[in-house]
Write a protein that holds these residues in place. Structure first.
Motif, mmCIF file in Angstrom:
data_model
loop_
_atom_site.group_PDB
_atom_site.id
_atom_site.type_symbol
_atom_site.label_atom_id
_atom_site.label_comp_id
_atom_site.label_asym_id
_atom_site.label_seq_id
_atom_site.Cartn_x
_atom_site.Cartn_y
_atom_site.Cartn_z
ATOM 1 N N GLY A 182 -35.096 6.280 -55.789
ATOM 2 C CA GLY A 182 -35.182 7.177 -56.927
ATOM 3 C C GLY A 182 -33.922 7.245 -57.761
ATOM 4 O O GLY A 182 -33.958 7.640 -58.920
ATOM 5 N N ASP A 183 -32.785 6.851 -57.186
ATOM 6 C CA ASP A 183 -31.504 6.952 -57.883
ATOM 7 C C ASP A 183 -30.531 5.967 -57.245
ATOM 8 O O ASP A 183 -30.357 5.987 -56.011
ATOM 9 N N LEU A 184 -29.891 5.131 -58.056
ATOM 10 C CA LEU A 184 -28.924 4.167 -57.520
ATOM 11 C C LEU A 184 -27.718 4.853 -56.892
ATOM 12 O O LEU A 184 -26.995 4.241 -56.106
ATOM 13 N N ALA A 185 -27.487 6.118 -57.213
ATOM 14 C CA ALA A 185 -26.381 6.863 -56.610
ATOM 15 C C ALA A 185 -26.602 7.092 -55.114
ATOM 16 O O ALA A 185 -25.672 7.469 -54.402
ATOM 17 N N MET A 186 -27.806 6.855 -54.626
ATOM 18 C CA MET A 186 -28.113 6.987 -53.194
ATOM 19 C C MET A 186 -27.616 5.780 -52.391
ATOM 20 O O MET A 186 -27.661 5.796 -51.162
ATOM 21 N N VAL A 187 -27.140 4.748 -53.069
ATOM 22 C CA VAL A 187 -26.606 3.561 -52.394
ATOM 23 C C VAL A 187 -25.204 3.888 -51.885
ATOM 24 O O VAL A 187 -24.326 4.250 -52.661
ATOM 25 N N ARG A 188 -25.024 3.766 -50.564
ATOM 26 C CA ARG A 188 -23.686 3.984 -49.977
ATOM 27 C C ARG A 188 -22.890 2.691 -49.955
ATOM 28 O O ARG A 188 -21.677 2.703 -50.101
ATOM 29 N N ARG A 189 -23.588 1.572 -49.711
ATOM 30 C CA ARG A 189 -22.912 0.280 -49.642
ATOM 31 C C ARG A 189 -23.932 -0.840 -49.716
ATOM 32 O O ARG A 189 -25.018 -0.744 -49.152
ATOM 33 N N ILE A 190 -23.556 -1.895 -50.412
ATOM 34 C CA ILE A 190 -24.313 -3.144 -50.339
ATOM 35 C C ILE A 190 -23.779 -3.833 -49.086
ATOM 36 O O ILE A 190 -22.600 -4.172 -49.013
ATOM 37 N N VAL A 191 -24.619 -4.004 -48.090
ATOM 38 C CA VAL A 191 -24.178 -4.517 -46.799
ATOM 39 C C VAL A 191 -24.171 -6.045 -46.793
ATOM 40 O O VAL A 191 -23.178 -6.665 -46.408
ATOM 41 N N LYS A 192 -25.281 -6.659 -47.222
ATOM 42 C CA LYS A 192 -25.405 -8.110 -47.114
ATOM 43 C C LYS A 192 -26.332 -8.652 -48.179
ATOM 44 O O LYS A 192 -27.367 -8.052 -48.471
ATOM 45 N N LEU A 193 -25.961 -9.762 -48.784
ATOM 46 C CA LEU A 193 -26.835 -10.514 -49.680
ATOM 47 C C LEU A 193 -27.024 -11.907 -49.092
ATOM 48 O O LEU A 193 -26.059 -12.545 -48.653
ATOM 49 N N ASN A 194 -28.256 -12.366 -49.097
ATOM 50 C CA ASN A 194 -28.587 -13.746 -48.734
ATOM 51 C C ASN A 194 -29.027 -14.434 -50.021
ATOM 52 O O ASN A 194 -30.036 -14.044 -50.606
ATOM 53 N N VAL A 195 -28.258 -15.414 -50.443
ATOM 54 C CA VAL A 195 -28.484 -16.082 -51.714
ATOM 55 C C VAL A 195 -28.970 -17.506 -51.463
ATOM 56 O O VAL A 195 -28.290 -18.285 -50.789
ATOM 57 N N PHE A 196 -30.135 -17.806 -52.000
ATOM 58 C CA PHE A 196 -30.726 -19.137 -51.875
ATOM 59 C C PHE A 196 -30.691 -19.798 -53.245
ATOM 60 O O PHE A 196 -31.174 -19.223 -54.224
ATOM 61 N N VAL A 197 -30.118 -20.983 -53.303
ATOM 62 C CA VAL A 197 -29.924 -21.693 -54.563
ATOM 63 C C VAL A 197 -30.687 -23.016 -54.520
ATOM 64 O O VAL A 197 -30.430 -23.852 -53.640
ATOM 65 N N ALA A 198 -31.633 -23.202 -55.441
ATOM 66 C CA ALA A 198 -32.335 -24.482 -55.548
ATOM 67 C C ALA A 198 -31.310 -25.524 -55.976
ATOM 68 O O ALA A 198 -30.722 -25.418 -57.053
ATOM 69 N N SER A 199 -31.078 -26.511 -55.118
ATOM 70 C CA SER A 199 -29.958 -27.429 -55.310
ATOM 71 C C SER A 199 -30.382 -28.884 -55.224
ATOM 72 O O SER A 199 -31.120 -29.273 -54.311
ATOM 73 N N ALA A 200 -29.866 -29.663 -56.150
ATOM 74 C CA ALA A 200 -30.045 -31.113 -56.099
ATOM 75 C C ALA A 200 -29.170 -31.669 -54.974
ATOM 76 O O ALA A 200 -28.163 -31.041 -54.597
ATOM 77 N N PRO A 201 -29.524 -32.827 -54.436
ATOM 78 C CA PRO A 201 -28.661 -33.437 -53.417
ATOM 79 C C PRO A 201 -27.236 -33.580 -53.960
ATOM 80 O O PRO A 201 -27.028 -33.968 -55.109
ATOM 81 N N GLY A 202 -26.277 -33.217 -53.146
ATOM 82 C CA GLY A 202 -24.881 -33.337 -53.548
ATOM 83 C C GLY A 202 -24.321 -32.112 -54.253
ATOM 84 O O GLY A 202 -23.108 -32.000 -54.429
ATOM 85 N N PHE A 203 -25.168 -31.149 -54.658
ATOM 86 C CA PHE A 203 -24.667 -29.934 -55.292
ATOM 87 C C PHE A 203 -24.073 -29.036 -54.215
ATOM 88 O O PHE A 203 -24.729 -28.719 -53.232
ATOM 89 N N THR A 204 -22.812 -28.630 -54.398
ATOM 90 C CA THR A 204 -22.125 -27.840 -53.371
ATOM 91 C C THR A 204 -21.486 -26.558 -53.909
ATOM 92 O O THR A 204 -20.675 -25.944 -53.223
ATOM 93 N N ASP A 205 -21.855 -26.147 -55.096
ATOM 94 C CA ASP A 205 -21.251 -24.953 -55.694
ATOM 95 C C ASP A 205 -22.105 -23.705 -55.515
ATOM 96 O O ASP A 205 -22.057 -22.789 -56.340
#
Length: 155
Positions: A84-107
């Motif tokens: 109901g309100d972003l002020a209720m967020v105490r901490r962002i604990v963890k993000l899992n980021v998946f990136v569609a990547s061509a072979p050899g892309f390492t960034d």
């Protein structure tokens, strides 16, 4: 104007959209104890279109950063729907980021910074989080990035 996560988001030029509905047989978030687990969010542009492509193939790092930012906006939309309100967020604990990547892309870490940097700008020190940044061959609907997260919430 009061200094809130939503006001900081607006000052950065972002509008919080309605939370995206699930695309299959799952729920968009689950609250367990003091944690909010948010299902993977894909990058919708402000106009509602999907940001598609593969990094190192037809997209550069800057486009990947923009896609990661839009995933972070989706995560925040789910936070607001759950709390109901972003002020209720105490901490962002963890993000899992998946990136569609061509072979050899390492960034992948640089792409993931699009989401990480936005979380810190919006939530301050509470936005600093643990993170994984993983390259994958393909993502749902052909999108460039998908991010899920775990958030500590207030009582």
């Amino acid at each position: 104007m009061t200094d809130t996560p939503e006001s900081r988001l607006q000052a950065l030029g972002f509008t919080l959209p309605a939370a995206a509905a699930p695309a299959a047989n799952y729920v968009p978030f689950v609250i367990s104890g003091w944690q909010l687990h948010i299902a993977g969010q894909i990058p919708y542009a402000a106009d509602g279109s999907l940001l598609k492509g593969r990094l190192g193939d037809d997209l550069d790092v800057a486009a990947g950063v923009a896609a990661a930012e839009r995933c972070a906006i989706g995560l925040m939309a789910q936070m607001k729907a759950a709390l109901g309100d972003l002020a209720m967020v105490r901490r962002i604990v963890k993000l899992n980021v998946f990136v569609a990547s061509a072979p050899g892309f390492t960034d992948q870490p640089e792409v993931a910074n699009g989401a990480s940097n936005l979380m810190v700008k919006v939530f301050g020190d509470a936005g600093r989080h643990a993170r994984s940044a993983v390259g994958v061959a393909a993502l749902p609907r052909g999108v460039a990035v998908e991010i899920d997260g775990i958030v500590e919430i207030s009582a």
